[in-house]
Write an enzyme that holds these catalytic residues in place. Structure first.
Site: not given
Length: 513
Positions: A83, A171
């Site tokens: 996705h 991150t």
């Protein structure tokens, strides 16, 4: 009064480590009044969708805590999945359910976005109804290039500048936050593993490629089967049955069929009713014919008549006690004025006629709400300051040392009791400025409300000034009193000028004399 309810459906880029998903769920559930309605994890997508509901403030806090948790536990540099995604918490939509407007949800999105950007240093993009740019209404435009592409462009390409937060990806990636109508996440699996067929069908049904109006679709491979993964953004405009039948017919072109379908998250009952009516060809169907619907109506019964709410502040103000007094009343009135400013700003937002001042209206709305909160704090602070004066007068004075200490305490408390209403006066001046700007540029239909806000703010300022002056008369330090008096006179002078401007604006723009 009924409790407003908001639905939130955050999507997290994690499904393969259930312990992390469970940790995020626990964080959400830790917020009082929050109820999790559904959770859906897809291993191939490596994505989890959690649906929860509750009062606006609780939902907003739960969303923030979930984003913070995901940022700590999910490293996007290591993430893989079918996705599209740009962040650990990829997208957070707010959906109005009951007794709350879309505008309220947009404000929630903006507040949350700002907080996430400032406190978590995560870039935030606003989408759908909360979008600040037309091209960002569509989630796909923001996700272009996914995490890796955004990481390469965010500090270089001005088009990728976030609405809040830094122009650099950590991150945790970036998060998209917005407000929208109910959406149906609907996937159709084909009896083939040929992803190319699913991609061709997705292209045929999705609106951006010339397909159905309220359909977003892509073709992916999930659990060994080709899947047409879709978001149906308006199930009334494009019913789910119509989508299903178009997929069937397109699949026939390639010699395949539908194996099964699935929902991700929840679906409105009305959408299922429409599908049943379509497939069963039920003429003159009414939802009242559904047994459970009729039972729910009977069990719900008539809503109770609500009794008038007790206004505890006014009751306390009317009591035979020194506090709360005039200073608190001034702050309370200023808060009312700020609330009116917020109302006029909201009545201006979303109107095409005032599109040119849209961003300024958002800024005014945020300032007004901050001032309202500050003035409500001033209500309590004024009472506390005066109670400090009364406590100082009660100190013992039997010896010379005690008398000296008592006098110093009185002086200190009186100075504080002078400063608090002075702060209130400053806040009221800022409210007055915003109200007059709204009278000049805001929704013309609400010009009298803007004028009322300005007048209330000026009156509250005057009341606060009385409290400053009466306390200054009890100060022995004339230099400190003079400094505060000078500041107060400057505030009052600005307020006088603003009041003159208001009369001119009301005459020229509103035809009021």
């Amino acid at each position: 009064m009924p409790t407003p309810l908001v639905e939130c459906i955050p999507n997290f880029s994690e499904a393969r480590r259930p312990e992390i998903v469970e940790e995020i769920i626990q964080v959400i559930q830790s917020i009082p009044q929050i109820h999790i309605l559904d959770r859906h994890s897809d291993l191939d997508h490596n994505r989890t969708v959690i649906t929860f509901i509750g009062p606006p403030a609780a939902v907003e806090e739960a969303a923030f805590q979930a984003i913070a948790c995901a940022a700590q536990r999910i490293n996007m540099d290591e993430h893989e999945g079918a996705h599209p995604r740009i962040g650990a918490t990829d997208v957070v939509p707010f959906v109005p359910i009951s007794d709350i407007t879309m505008q309220d949800c947009v404000e929630m999105a903006r507040r949350l976005g700002k907080r996430v950007g400032e406190e978590l240093s995560i870039p935030v993009y606003l989408y759908e109804e909360a979008a600040t740019r037309p091209e960002r209404q569509n989630l796909e435009n923001i996700r272009r290039g996914q995490y890796e592409g955004l990481k390469a462009e965010i500090g270089i390409n001005p088009e990728r500048q976030p609405d809040y937060g830094p122009s650099i990806l950590g991150t945790a990636g970036a998060t998209v936050i917005g407000a929208r109508q109910p959406l149906i996440a609907f996937n159709v699996y084909l009896n083939t593993n040929d992803t190319a067929i699913a991609q061709k069908i997705a292209k045929a049904v999705r609106h951006s490629s010339g397909g159905l109006r309220y359909v977003k679709a892509m073709g992916v491979l999930v659990e060994g089967r080709a899947q047409v993964s879709m978001n149906l953004t308006n199930y009334r405009g494009t019913p789910i049955a119509r989508v299903m039948e178009m997929i069937r017919r397109e699949a026939e072109r390639y010699g395949v069929g539908v194996h099964h379908s699935e929902l991700v998250g929840l679906i409105p009952q009305e959408a299922l009713n429409d599908a049943a009516v379509w497939y069963l060809q039920l003429d003159q169907f009414s939802p009242d014919q559904i047994l459970e619907q009729r039972l729910m109506e009977l069990m719900r019964g008539q809503p109770p008549t609500s009794a008038p709410l007790e206004n505890s502040f006014l009751d306390a103000l009317a009591a035979a006690t020194p506090t709360p007094g005039g200073g608190s009343a001034a702050a309370h009135t200023g808060a009312v004025a700020a609330a009116l400013v917020a109302m006029v700003a909201r009545l201006t937002l979303g109107k095409k006629k005032y599109e040119a001042v849209k961003e300024r209206m958002w800024a005014i709305l945020e300032q007004a709400e901050n001032l309202r909160a500050a003035l409500l704090r001033n209500v309590e602070e004024d009472s506390q300051a005066f109670e400090g004066v009364m406590q100082a007068f009660k100190l013992p004075k039997d010896t010379a040392d005690q008398e000296q200490q008592r006098q110093q305490a009185i002086e200190k408390a009186t100075l504080e009791a002078s400063r608090v209403p002075l702060i209130t006066a400053r806040h009221c001046l800022e409210v007055q400025k915003l109200a007059i700007e709204l009278a000049e540029t805001g929704n013309l239909n609400a010009i009298s409300d803007a004028a009322s806000a300005a007048t209330l703010a000026r009156s509250a300022l005057t009341c606060a000034a009385y409290n400053v002056r009466i306390n200054l008369t009890n100060l022995s330090d004339n230099s400190e009193a003079q400094t505060l008096t000078t500041q107060l006179k400057e505030i009052e002078s600005q307020s006088d000028q603003l009041d003159s401007s208001l009369k001119q604006i009301l005459g020229e723009r509103g035809g009021l004399k």
